[in-house]
Write a protein that holds these residues in place. Structure first.
Motif, PDB file in Angstrom:
ATOM      1  N   ASN A  79       0.821  -1.205   0.000  1.00  0.00           N
ATOM      2  CA  ASN A  79       0.000   0.000   0.000  1.00  0.00           C
ATOM      3  C   ASN A  79       0.859   1.262   0.000  1.00  0.00           C
ATOM      4  O   ASN A  79       0.506   2.273   0.585  1.00  0.00           O
ATOM      5  CB  ASN A  79      -0.970  -0.005   1.190  1.00  0.00           C
ATOM      6  CG  ASN A  79      -2.164   0.868   0.943  1.00  0.00           C
ATOM      7  OD1 ASN A  79      -2.559   1.094  -0.192  1.00  0.00           O
ATOM      8  ND2 ASN A  79      -2.747   1.388   2.002  1.00  0.00           N
ATOM      9  N   ASN A  80       2.022   1.154  -0.657  1.00  0.00           N
ATOM     10  CA  ASN A  80       2.968   2.267  -0.700  1.00  0.00           C
ATOM     11  C   ASN A  80       3.859   2.081  -1.923  1.00  0.00           C
ATOM     12  O   ASN A  80       4.636   1.127  -1.986  1.00  0.00           O
ATOM     13  CB  ASN A  80       3.804   2.278   0.580  1.00  0.00           C
ATOM     14  CG  ASN A  80       4.801   3.404   0.611  1.00  0.00           C
ATOM     15  OD1 ASN A  80       5.520   3.656  -0.345  1.00  0.00           O
ATOM     16  ND2 ASN A  80       4.862   4.086   1.743  1.00  0.00           N
ATOM     17  N   LYS A  81       3.761   3.006  -2.881  1.00  0.00           N
ATOM     18  CA  LYS A  81       4.484   2.851  -4.148  1.00  0.00           C
ATOM     19  C   LYS A  81       5.997   2.905  -3.970  1.00  0.00           C
ATOM     20  O   LYS A  81       6.731   2.138  -4.597  1.00  0.00           O
ATOM     21  CB  LYS A  81       4.038   3.906  -5.156  1.00  0.00           C
ATOM     22  CG  LYS A  81       4.611   3.673  -6.532  1.00  0.00           C
ATOM     23  CD  LYS A  81       4.079   4.632  -7.560  1.00  0.00           C
ATOM     24  CE  LYS A  81       4.691   4.326  -8.918  1.00  0.00           C
ATOM     25  NZ  LYS A  81       4.327   5.290  -9.927  1.00  0.00           N
ATOM     26  N   GLU A  82       6.494   3.791  -3.116  1.00  0.00           N
ATOM     27  CA  GLU A  82       7.945   3.924  -2.940  1.00  0.00           C
ATOM     28  C   GLU A  82       8.541   2.644  -2.365  1.00  0.00           C
ATOM     29  O   GLU A  82       9.578   2.169  -2.834  1.00  0.00           O
ATOM     30  CB  GLU A  82       8.291   5.123  -2.041  1.00  0.00           C
ATOM     31  CG  GLU A  82       8.002   6.467  -2.674  1.00  0.00           C
ATOM     32  CD  GLU A  82       6.523   6.855  -2.634  1.00  0.00           C
ATOM     33  OE1 GLU A  82       5.772   6.377  -1.749  1.00  0.00           O
ATOM     34  OE2 GLU A  82       6.103   7.628  -3.518  1.00  0.00           O
ATOM     35  N   ASP A  83       7.885   2.082  -1.349  1.00  0.00           N
ATOM     36  CA  ASP A  83       8.374   0.827  -0.771  1.00  0.00           C
ATOM     37  C   ASP A  83       8.305  -0.298  -1.803  1.00  0.00           C
ATOM     38  O   ASP A  83       9.201  -1.131  -1.885  1.00  0.00           O
ATOM     39  CB  ASP A  83       7.546   0.441   0.459  1.00  0.00           C
ATOM     40  CG  ASP A  83       7.773   1.385   1.635  1.00  0.00           C
ATOM     41  OD1 ASP A  83       8.759   2.147   1.609  1.00  0.00           O
ATOM     42  OD2 ASP A  83       6.952   1.356   2.579  1.00  0.00           O
TER      43      ASP A  83
END
Length: 176
Positions: A30-34
């Motif tokens: 639920n996090n694009k960077e991760d």
């Protein structure tokens, strides 16, 4: 000799799998960077495997499984859990907003709505749905990737399809 030892082959592999794996990991994290970091690590590992890569039976299953494991490791490190949103609350929120000018004038309104429904599914159901319906993987590969039984995968798919069907019926009846 491994077919990924030359840079052009690796680039082809990277450009083919990166967007698919990124979407998969975003669903988990639920996090694009991760998710970008996880996918980059997985693909870098493949690049550095050299001759060991020849021993992998199914590269697609290997990549998805490695991405899943790295994503879950990232979740554990951050001491947070993959969110699950109650779909009924999510749908009610969307239906209340359906008359907003932004949504009414968007050309892909129904497609956006379906995407919202899918994103609101519980994480496991969403992963099964995306791997089977969006990536076209057979259930057997999905069970290997997610480490679940065939029965569990089928149950998640039934749940996903039922929730999508229910939400679409509500949506369409409101449009009449």
């Amino acid at each position: 000799m491994s077919y990924l030892q030359d840079e052009d082959s690796y680039k082809q592999l990277f450009y083919h799998f990166y967007p698919i794996l990124l979407s998969f990991c975003v669903t988990i994290l639920n996090n694009k960077e991760d998710a970008e970091e996880v996918v980059s690590e997985v693909l870098l590992k493949v690049w550095t495997m050299g001759e060991d890569l020849d021993q992998i039976e199914n590269l697609t299953v290997y990549l998805f499984t490695a991405a899943r494991n790295k994503a879950y490791d990232a979740l554990r490190k951050q001491k947070r859990h993959a969110p699950t949103i109650a779909i009924s609350d999510h749908i009610q929120e969307y239906i209340a907003d359906e008359n907003s000018p932004e949504i009414l004038y968007t050309s892909g309104e129904l497609e956006q709505y379906i995407g919202k429904i899918i994103r609101a599914l519980p994480t496991q159901a969403q992963l099964v749905y995306r791997l089977v319906k969006e990536q076209g993987l057979p259930y057997k590969q999905v069970t290997e990737i997610l480490g679940i039984s065939l029965n569990t995968a089928e149950t998640h798919m039934r749940l996903a399809l039922k929730k999508i069907r229910t939400a679409l019926n509500a949506y369409l009846s409101d449009k009449k």
